[in-house]
Write a protein that holds these residues in place. Structure first.
Motif, mmCIF file in Angstrom:
data_model
loop_
_atom_site.group_PDB
_atom_site.id
_atom_site.type_symbol
_atom_site.label_atom_id
_atom_site.label_comp_id
_atom_site.label_asym_id
_atom_site.label_seq_id
_atom_site.Cartn_x
_atom_site.Cartn_y
_atom_site.Cartn_z
ATOM 1 N N GLY A 1 0.801 -1.225 0.000
ATOM 2 C CA GLY A 1 0.000 0.000 0.000
ATOM 3 C C GLY A 1 0.833 1.272 0.000
ATOM 4 O O GLY A 1 1.991 1.295 0.436
ATOM 5 N N ARG A 2 0.243 2.345 -0.460
ATOM 6 C CA ARG A 2 0.949 3.624 -0.581
ATOM 7 C C ARG A 2 1.306 4.234 0.776
ATOM 8 O O ARG A 2 2.236 5.040 0.871
ATOM 9 N N GLN A 3 0.553 3.857 1.828
ATOM 10 C CA GLN A 3 0.827 4.454 3.131
ATOM 11 C C GLN A 3 2.066 3.866 3.795
ATOM 12 O O GLN A 3 2.579 4.417 4.770
ATOM 13 N N MET A 4 2.586 2.763 3.254
ATOM 14 C CA MET A 4 3.723 2.086 3.864
ATOM 15 C C MET A 4 5.022 2.818 3.505
ATOM 16 O O MET A 4 5.310 3.036 2.325
ATOM 17 N N PRO A 5 5.837 3.203 4.486
ATOM 18 C CA PRO A 5 7.104 3.905 4.173
ATOM 19 C C PRO A 5 8.020 3.095 3.265
ATOM 20 O O PRO A 5 8.573 3.623 2.296
ATOM 21 N N ILE A 6 8.188 1.814 3.563
ATOM 22 C CA ILE A 6 8.985 0.920 2.715
ATOM 23 C C ILE A 6 8.029 -0.110 2.135
ATOM 24 O O ILE A 6 7.527 -0.976 2.848
#
Length: 455
Positions: A222-227
């Motif tokens: 997902g886009r919210q994940m930093p990595i």
């Protein structure tokens, strides 16, 4: 509670005490739900009319091999997540992304190999684990179905470690809880309503693991994940480092399973045919209780592992020291509470699995023998898993392996001196001696070397 925009801000600015509660508690509950996979299966299987006791013992025989399969997930998951957190502490985000991608490739490659290999040799493996002719039909059915779901099992468990490593402990908890709830709902339906028996328990577990794996992959991409997980080139140097760091978790799990195998073999040898089956059933109940101890405690150390890894990358000895103390206290409160409860009311727990009054009494006595020094496990988890999260396998390994050597020695020596049922004291003896040895070695050798390296 303060709001942080990135995982790195969270790990740098929040107090260690708050971080342990923020990351450790959700991860602990997540592993508590994970524990329900095997617990629920055993509870319902133990209540199958007429064949419940034999079917329960059969699952207990399968347990070491199935846990060994899961060990691969923790080897890559913990090794990769720890290496990724160290990289984040060193501000190397590209390497962190490559570690995540290579970990996923390793998990899938291992899944294909393990599934093929175990399906080919399942009969000799089950008999080696202590299976009898009476148990084999149940054990073979459960084992075969479970192994067919290896890919989703490794994916869900292994990749979930990367949610924890990035500070998303609640998402990690929800992933495991989702699978556990599906398993709880499907078990009675497939075992009793559909009349599938042991096969129904295995199918329910595999389906629930599919739900967990899909959720984890959706989150990690997902886009919210930093990595985030994405396409990457396989790099041998990263793979070797991931496996090296994660090998500690893998070796511990494999040795724990070998211990269960040794215990079943000794119980079979000294207990004979009829009494041996009863004692192996008691051992299955004991191991079920130890799952209640180990899974949430491992959840605490897994959730807090990123505190050790990140601050090791930042070379911050003070916060690492605080993390050791905090993780021990949290594990100690949980494990100490369980020890008091099982010593005072063992029948409440054993009654979840057994109906036969004779077996119930034997299992209750066995659990008490096994857990007299249970608090020593908290020492082992805090020290061994904290050192492992920092990649210090050479320090963590002797702390863990010494306790297991003591345990194996007790398994083989106690039956030669006392009645076979006293072999269950091996757990208490090894917990006490192992904890004292770990504390001595840590404060006399490891602590000074770690402090000197970082400062």
């Amino acid at each position: 509670m303060a709001e942080y925009h990135t995982t790195e801000e969270l790990l740098e600015k929040d107090s260690v005490r708050k971080l342990i509660l923020r990351l450790g508690i959700p991860a602990m509950f997540g592993q508590f739900f994970n524990m329900l996979y095997s617990m629920v299966d055993r509870i319902f299987v133990g209540r199958i009319p007429e064949a419940g006791g034999t079917a329960l013992a059969s699952i207990g025989v399968c347990a070491p091999a199935l846990t060994a399969v899961t060990a691969f997930a923790y080897m890559i998951g913990i090794g990769g997540a720890s290496y990724m957190s160290i990289s984040l502490g060193q501000k190397d985000h590209q390497r962190a992304r490559d570690i995540l991608g290579n970990s996923f490739l390793l998990l899938m490659g291992i899944a294909v190999f393990v599934t093929t290999a175990l399906l080919m040799v399942r009969r000799p493996v089950l008999y080696m684990l202590g299976c009898s002719d009476v148990m084999y039909p149940y054990a073979e059915t459960y084992f075969t179905i479970y192994i067919c779901g290896t890919a989703v099992s490794l994916c869900g468990v292994g990749m979930n470690q990367f949610l924890l490593a990035q500070g998303y402990a609640k998402k990690g908890m929800f992933a495991v809880a989702l699978g556990a709830v599906v398993n709880v709902l499907l078990d009675p339906l497939l075992i009793f309503v559909c009349g599938m028996g042991v096969a129904g328990a295995a199918v329910a577990t595999v389906i629930s693991q599919c739900f967990m794996a899909v959720y984890v992959l959706c989150q990690i991409c997902g886009r919210q994940m930093p990595i985030r997980l994405g396409f990457c080139r396989f790099r041998w140097e990263l793979a070797v480092r991931i496996v090296t760091i994660g090998s500690m978790s893998f070796l511990i799990t494999i040795m724990d399973n070998l211990i269960i195998i040794f215990l079943n073999v000794v119980l079979r040898r000294y207990g004979g045919i009829s009494r041996g089956d009863q004692l192996i059933t008691c051992a299955a109940v004991v191991q079920s209780f130890m799952t209640i101890v180990a899974c949430p405690a491992q959840g605490i150390t897994s959730g807090c592992g990123t505190i050790f890894s990140y601050n090791y990358g930042r070379r911050n000895y003070g916060r690492i020291r605080e993390a050791f103390i905090g993780v021990f206290l949290l594990c100690g409160v949980y494990i100490g509470f369980l020890e008091i409860c099982v010593q005072a009311f063992p029948e409440i727990f054993t009654g979840l699995f057994l109906r036969d009054k004779v077996l119930l009494g034997q299992a209750s006595s066995s659990v008490r023998m096994y857990t007299l020094a249970l608090l020593g496990v908290a020492v082992q988890y805090a020290l061994v898993d904290g050192l492992t999260a920092m990649g210090k396998v050479r320090y963590a390994f002797p702390l863990s392996v010494f306790r297991k050597i003591v345990y194996v020695a007790c398994i083989f020596l106690l039956p030669r001196v006392f009645d076979i049922r006293f072999v269950f004291y091996a757990g208490s003896i090894s917990d006490a001696v192992g904890a004292l040895f770990s504390l001595f070695l840590f404060f006399t050798v490891i602590k000074s070397k770690l402090k000197k390296e970082l400062q």
